[in-house]
Design an enzyme around this catalytic site. Structure first.
Site, short mmCIF file in Angstrom:
data_model
loop_
_atom_site.label_atom_id
_atom_site.label_comp_id
_atom_site.label_asym_id
_atom_site.label_seq_id
_atom_site.Cartn_x
_atom_site.Cartn_y
_atom_site.Cartn_z
N HIS B 61 1.24 -1.56 -0.08
CA HIS B 61 0.00 0.49 -0.31
C HIS B 61 0.69 1.20 -0.05
CE1 HIS B 61 -4.10 -1.81 0.59
NE2 HIS B 61 -2.67 -2.82 2.05
N SER B 348 -4.06 -5.53 8.18
CA SER B 348 -3.39 -6.24 7.04
C SER B 348 -2.46 -5.27 6.32
CB SER B 348 -4.85 -5.83 5.77
OG SER B 348 -5.19 -5.34 5.56
N CYS B 411 5.71 -30.03 -10.00
CA CYS B 411 4.93 -30.11 -10.07
C CYS B 411 4.12 -29.17 -11.27
CB CYS B 411 3.94 -28.27 -8.63
SG CYS B 411 2.58 -27.50 -8.59
#
Lengths: 417, 475
Positions: B61, B348, B411
């Site tokens: 952010h 967050s 994978c």
């Protein structure tokens, strides 16, 4: 060597996926005299899913005999190799550099292979718990049948003591057998359908051996447990709920084609199968790119996939001989509760689908359903099936009606009532 | 280099002990490791970043929408600069996509200018207001009805797992002792040092930093403080298949309302698209499960933002708990008398702010009497490439030529090679579980969730773990 160095090569036919379909096709093509047939598989061993299916029953339709999955895989590997096809394992097709030019990663480096025909035989997988949006915690012990079988049969791993199986199609019963072999108890088999969807004899035999309850008309509403799975919560259609204690849950069936390469080539998918839209001659919308096996019909048995491979040899040979790429352009679609139809593109004046019929799937039991095939409001075919059809099992529709379809009309729709 | 997972803790008295090896605790450990200090980082679980940090929305952010003047606003702003530079230096996957705050009604549209002004008050003046046409030109798959948007070009997506791991790796290599499986129990504070009871014996330290995330209020109380109470706020998220990545090219944020920040749609650095989070205040600090209601509400909101997204396959569903408190700001408090710093209420934004929080805590520790001594250069780290914006090992002929293990894909969905898994298993901070391995390599994190590779990845993990056990037994 720079970071992006690639060796470039050209082959006649590049088959991606060394399962029954890819191997059977490669064997036919090599036997028919095609010089350079190369089959790639990203797994360390060729053979596809049968490698880890230790139950018997493989080969009935294509080889007219019955054997275990690993034996069946070995048979097809040997046949393809003997015919002169080149099999390469531990190599991954990672994308397209151009139409019919595929980028490869393997232990020997990066390659770029251009082929006159590329055949996608990449198979299908079971949707995992997350794709089914089953809520709850994220403990260990949550598997699909594919992972369970590989864990037990290829890697001899411990898989838990007490398992719940979600799904009661044929593959769910394979999961029971694998768990049994691993020494785990089956706490319950759960299906959202009113009854199981395998052959009654197989169901009975499995129940006699293992004695687990079959919980019908029920869905899994939550998984609980921190670290390791502790229980599976169920809700019955009538609202009753229950928690089944277990340390393992196997999500079975609910197949989706492994369509990554097809989709990344921009090949149109069929909305029902989610595999490439393909015609009766296994042609996709991309010139020179064919698709065979469970990528087209998620899923049919291994021997049906192998038969695809055999039958695709003719169209591939005709393409190599220079036939123009004019795949059937008329889409065939199904409406709910039907799930998919294969093949799903037709040319009314073209050949019939393999064995003269379409293969379909339903999402729920249908008792002697009446199927209607129509195009732009005009009925092309209407007929009652002689028996009940079950989810997860194939049923068939004769293909005679395709001559009556208008090649320039709207999509052909198959409905049920 | 010391990472312990079992056995008695060393008897020494550390200069600083940090409780909690999440993104904040590891950042603090790394910051302090720039001085010659004896530092212990203790963690209750078997891995770093295993609590709130692993289930973040993974956005770096700018801090444009923080409450001006708060500590959080300052630390997010500083942390954004620090982490951007650190990511470039260490190879933490980061993509500066920019965000669009999409207005779906007249009220939201009217709120955009004040958000732009608020951004300026937070020191961020690069926003612009877009009309509907400009919004759809940038995001053609957006659902119908968008009236406009605030564009925030600096908002970025980042890998939260690699960030925590980079901090921890660098800290451990610089001498920090990382003790895993070591939950902190009773704490006795003496004249000279604290004694922290753990199942692995007593940990002694002169200075104590509480970075225990969801449990920071409980640790704080053990030190005689009660400034804040943590109420876990659950966020559920749905991660869509990589094929959805072509649908969206910005972080699509909702316009914040009185009800909170709302549900976003954002690409991930691994090439997926994420929808979430929910915001549910709970009282159970272990309730990291998803719920039918939560998933249904996300799908409903997602269908409005981007209808086509819902037609794509779901790769993963997860839920995380953020450490919300009754206060609007971070709860970072120093108690010089007890040589103690509490780092609580890091929500967050903590991923973005982590390096700035660490620098702030280091200053507070000095005020608490810690003499850090001179600064020193610590060895830089280079993290494995698990983001999609740069070539991954399977795409690199030079790496494969040097070591064929980088050409062996194990994978398939995420194209993780045998070499990368081996490297993770023998790294400075190795994974304690398959989940930890997934966070380091992406193995098992793809669309098949283990159908194809689950058993093979586990075999490689088991073999490495067994080899490690044999080595430890010989010691």
């Amino acid at each position: 060597m720079t970071p992006t160095d690639r060796t470039h090569r050209t082959v006649d036919v590049l088959v991606i996926g060394a399962g029954p379909a890819g191997l059977a096709l490669a064997a036919r093509l090599a036997a028919a005299g095609v010089d350079r047939v190369e089959v790639l598989d990203r797994e360390p061993q060729a053979g596809g899913v049968p490698r880890h299916c230790h139950h018997t029953g493989f080969g009935l339709r294509d080889l007219r005999r019955v054997m275990s999955g690993p034996d069946y895989a070995r048979h097809h590997i040997a046949a393809a190799t003997r015919a002169g096809a080149v099999l390469r394992t531990s190599v991954t097709a990672t994308g397209w550099a151009a139409p019919r030019t595929v980028d490869i990663t393997g232990p020997t480096g990066l390659e770029r292979i251009t082929a006159t025909a590329v055949v996608l035989a990449t198979g299908a997988r079971e949707r995992p718990r997350s794709a089914r949006l089953v809520p709850g915690t994220r403990p260990a012990g949550v598997l699909t049948t594919g992972q369970l079988q590989q864990a037990v049969h290829l890697h001899h791993q411990h898989v838990g003591r007490r398992a719940v199986i979600v799904g009661a199609e044929r593959v769910g019963y394979s999961a029971v057998a694998t768990l049994r072999r691993a020494g785990a108890e089956v706490a319950a088999m759960v299906t959202d359908q009113p009854r199981h969807q395998t052959h009654p004899a197989r169901h009975l035999a499995t129940r006699l051996r293992s004695g687990f309850p079959l919980v019908t008309d029920a869905t899994v509403t939550e998984l609980t447990g921190q670290g390791r799975l502790e229980s599976v919560r169920l809700r019955h259609r009538d609202g009753r709920t229950a928690a089944v204690a277990c340390d393992t849950v196997v999500f079975t069936g609910d197949w989706i084609p492994d369509h990554e390469l097809a989709r990344s080539a921009g090949i149109a998918l069929d909305p029902g199968t989610r595999g490439p839209a393909a015609d009766a001659e296994f042609r996709t919308g991309e010139p020179g790119v064919f698709a065979v096996g469970n990528l087209l019909h998620p899923v049919e048995t291994a021997d049906i996939a192998a038969l695809d491979g055999r039958l695709a040899a003719g169209p591939v040979l005709r393409h190599l001989a220079g036939r123009p790429w004019t795949p059937g352009a008329l889409p065939v679609r199904v409406e709910a509760p039907l799930l998919w139809v294969s093949p799903n593109r037709i040319a009314p004046d073209g050949p019939r689908p393999p064995r003269g019929r379409f293969t379909l799937r339903t999402t729920r039991f249908l008792t002697r359903p009446v199927l209607t095939v129509a195009q732009d409001g005009r009925t092309l075919h209407r007929g009652r099936l002689p028996r009940t059809v079950a989810p997860g099992r194939p049923f068939h529709l004769p293909a005679d009606w395709i001559v009556g379809a208008d090649a320039h009309g709207g999509p052909v729709r198959i409905t049920v009532d | 280099m010391t990472v312990t997972t079992t056995g008695d803790l060393p008897g020494e008295v550390y200069d600083v002990a940090i409780i909690g090896a999440g993104v904040v605790g590891t950042a603090i450990a790394r910051e302090l490791a720039r001085h010659r200090l004896r530092i212990a980082l203790v963690e209750a679980s078997d891995d770093v970043g295993n609590g709130t940090s692993k289930a973040n929305t993974a956005i770096l952010h700018t801090g444009f929408d923080a409450t001006p003047g708060t500590l959080e606003a300052r630390l997010v702003r500083e942390g954004y600069q620090r982490l951007t530079a650190y990511a470039a230096e260490t190879g933490i996957p980061l993509e500066p996509l920019g965000a669009l705050l999409v207005a779906w009604d007249a009220e939201q549209l009217a709120a955009l200018p004040s958000l732009a002004e608020k951004a300026v008050r937070n020191g961020y003046d690069e926003t612009s207001i877009l009309d509907a046409d400009a919004v759809y030109a940038r995001e053609p798959h957006l659902g119908p009805g968008a009236l406009g948007a605030l564009e925030v070009p600096g908002e970025s997506i980042i890998c939260p797992w690699t960030t925590t791991l980079a901090y921890a790796t660098q800290a451990v290599r610089a001498g920090v002792a990382l003790h895993l499986n070591c939950p902190a129990g009773a704490i006795t504070t003496g004249e000279d040092h604290h004694e922290i009871a753990t199942p692995r014996g007593v940990l002694r330290t002169r200075h104590l930093v509480n970075a225990a995330g969801l449990y920071s209020d409980e640790i704080n109380r053990r030190l005689g403080h009660g400034e804040f109470t943590v109420t876990p706020r659950r966020g559920q998220l749905i991660v869509f298949d990589k094929f959805a990545r072509g649908l969206v090219d910005h972080i699509l944020l909702p316009v914040p309302t009185a009800l909170g920040k709302g549900v976003l749609v954002a690409p991930t650095v691994y090439g997926n698209v994420m929808l979430g989070p929910t915001a549910e205040d709970l009282d159970d600090k272990t309730a990291t499960g998803s719920s039918a209601d939560g998933l249904a509400s996300l799908r409903e909101k997602g269908a409005r933002i981007m209808p086509e997204l819902l037609a794509e396959e779901v790769t993963a569903v997860y839920a995380g708990l953020r450490a919300a408190t009754e206060h609007g700001d971070y709860q970072i408090h120093a108690d010089p008398g007890r040589r103690y710093v509490a780092v609580g209420g890091i929500r967050s934004t903590g991923l973005t702010a982590s390096m700035a929080i660490a620098a702030h805590v280091a200053e507070l520790l000095t005020e608490c009497g810690l003499d850090p001594g001179p600064e020193r250069e610590i060895e830089p780290v280079r993290m494995p490439t698990i983001g999609e914006a740069f070539p991954r090992p399977y795409q690199r002929a030079d790496l494969i030529a040097a070591d064929p293990a980088y050409g062996t894909v194990v994978c398939h969905c995420e194209r993780v090679t045998r070499g990368e898994i081996r490297d993770a298993l023998t790294a400075t901070v190795p994974p304690g579980s398959l989940e930890g391995l997934r966070r380091r390599t992406r193995a098992l994190g793809g669309r098949c969730q283990g159908f194809f590779c689950g058993a093979a990845v586990r075999a490689q993990f088991d073999a490495a773990t067994a080899a490690q056990d044999r080595t430890e037994a010989r010691r």
